[in-house]
Design a protein around this motif. Structure first.
Motif, short mmCIF file in Angstrom:
data_model
loop_
_atom_site.label_atom_id
_atom_site.label_comp_id
_atom_site.label_asym_id
_atom_site.label_seq_id
_atom_site.Cartn_x
_atom_site.Cartn_y
_atom_site.Cartn_z
N THR A 35 0.79 -1.20 -0.25
CA THR A 35 -0.05 -0.10 -0.29
C THR A 35 0.96 1.14 0.53
N HIS A 36 0.50 2.10 -0.23
CA HIS A 36 0.92 4.10 -0.12
C HIS A 36 1.47 3.85 0.87
N SER A 37 0.97 3.53 1.93
CA SER A 37 1.57 4.02 3.65
C SER A 37 2.69 2.96 3.30
N ASP A 38 2.66 2.22 3.13
CA ASP A 38 3.76 0.72 3.58
C ASP A 38 5.02 1.71 3.12
N VAL A 40 5.41 4.75 1.97
CA VAL A 40 5.55 6.22 3.22
C VAL A 40 6.73 5.41 4.54
N ARG A 41 5.68 4.46 4.66
CA ARG A 41 6.69 3.96 6.34
C ARG A 41 8.62 3.27 5.92
N SER A 44 10.52 6.73 5.30
CA SER A 44 11.16 6.95 7.31
C SER A 44 12.16 6.04 7.80
N PRO A 81 0.88 1.88 -6.14
CA PRO A 81 0.44 2.06 -5.03
C PRO A 81 1.95 3.27 -4.60
N LEU A 85 3.64 8.90 -4.52
CA LEU A 85 5.03 9.08 -3.38
C LEU A 85 5.60 9.80 -3.80
#
Length: 301
Positions: A35-38, A40-41, A44, A81, A85
């Motif tokens: 996913t997009h959140s994956d 992003v994390r 980070s 995903p 980004l």
């Protein structure tokens, strides 16, 4: 316009996916689960836990966008995903190199020397050679020569390089190898639990964090040890070539980050060259603390 990559870049991208992403995500994770959140994390994590620079993070996000775009266009995934980004911003003036302060590095070495021989030998080896954590973890006994003080490791850029160390480090390494568990692999560093497999870069990072937490100092990354070596060499006024050679940099540009004073001295040298060529020209206004030469036309009969 579609982004095109050279064969070398595509190869490095494959290595990046295999090594970096599999250390964070499960190697068996299906592409459709990302996913997009994956992502992003993950970016980070690369910045905060692994100390990846902003410039490298921009390459990471570009690679991720290109890869997942290809997966989507090829029918491997229904959604992309990485489509939205965002690339991290890079300031015009790069952040100064952040090595570990010498007194903190000494604390880490003193503590591990008293309580864990493997950790001490590993940290000392990295502190003297400045090699990357991925290369240190894969150091093989057969490629370690304690008589000539040289170690051959497989480094970034998919190349074999040599790192030199000193007689004291050789003695510590010999002491560790004598007490190293009997295993069926050739790697120098083993895990602390049975079956004592080869140590992984992630385990070295965790070990370093635990040491920092115990000493109540900021959490440092293994790559900052490499920066510390570069800063210490630069503080002794070694040349860019000497620093680059010691750290096995492929160009001098990387070594120059460790010596901002040397860059200022180099600028002054250029000023002296111009002043020698044009001794009768006046210096103009100061720009950011530096004098500039005012050029003018001279009419020659």
């Amino acid at each position: 316009m579609a982004t095109s990559y050279s064969p070398a870049t595509k190869k490095n991208f494959g290595i990046f996916l295999r090594q970096t992403m599999t250390s964070y995500f499960s190697a068996m994770r299906p592409l459709t689960d990302f996913t997009h959140s994956d992502l992003v994390r993950f970016i980070s994590y690369c910045e905060n836990e692994r100390g990846v620079s902003r410039a490298s993070l921009r390459q990471y996000t570009a690679f991720l966008r290109a890869f997942f775009k290809w997966c989507n266009q090829s029918g491997y995934t229904e959604v992309d995903p990485a489509k939205s980004l965002m690339s991290p911003k890079v300031t015009q003036r790069p952040d100064p190199v952040r090595g570990i302060p010498t007194h903190h590095l000494r604390k880490m070495l003193d503590y591990t020397e008293q309580c864990n021989l493997r950790n001490y030998a590993l940290l000392l080896f990295m502190s003297v050679t400045g090699c990357r954590v991925s290369a240190a973890s894969k150091l093989e006994w057969s490629r370690l020569n304690l008589e000539t003080y040289r170690a051959q490791v497989f480094e970034k850029g998919q190349r074999w390089v040599y790192y030199e160390f000193d007689s004291y480090t050789a003695d510590v390494l010999a002491h560790w190898l004598q007490s190293r568990p009997a295993v069926d692999h050739d790697y120098v560093w083993t895990s602390e639990r049975q079956p004592y497999g080869p140590i992984k870069p992630a385990s070295i990072r965790q070990m370093l964090q635990k040491v920092c937490d115990h000493l109540k100092i900021p959490r440092y990354t293994p790559h900052q040890i490499r920066h510390s070596v570069g800063e210490m060499l630069a503080s002794h006024y070694h040349s860019e070539l000497a620093v680059a050679s010691a750290l096995n940099h492929q160009d001098l540009k990387s070594a120059r980050h460790y010596m901002p004073r040397r860059l200022q001295e180099t600028y002054q040298l250029r000023q002296e060259i111009v002043a020698t060529i044009y001794p009768d020209r006046e210096c103009g206004p100061t720009i950011e603390g530096r004098k500039t030469i005012v050029p003018y036309l001279r009419i020659v009969d």
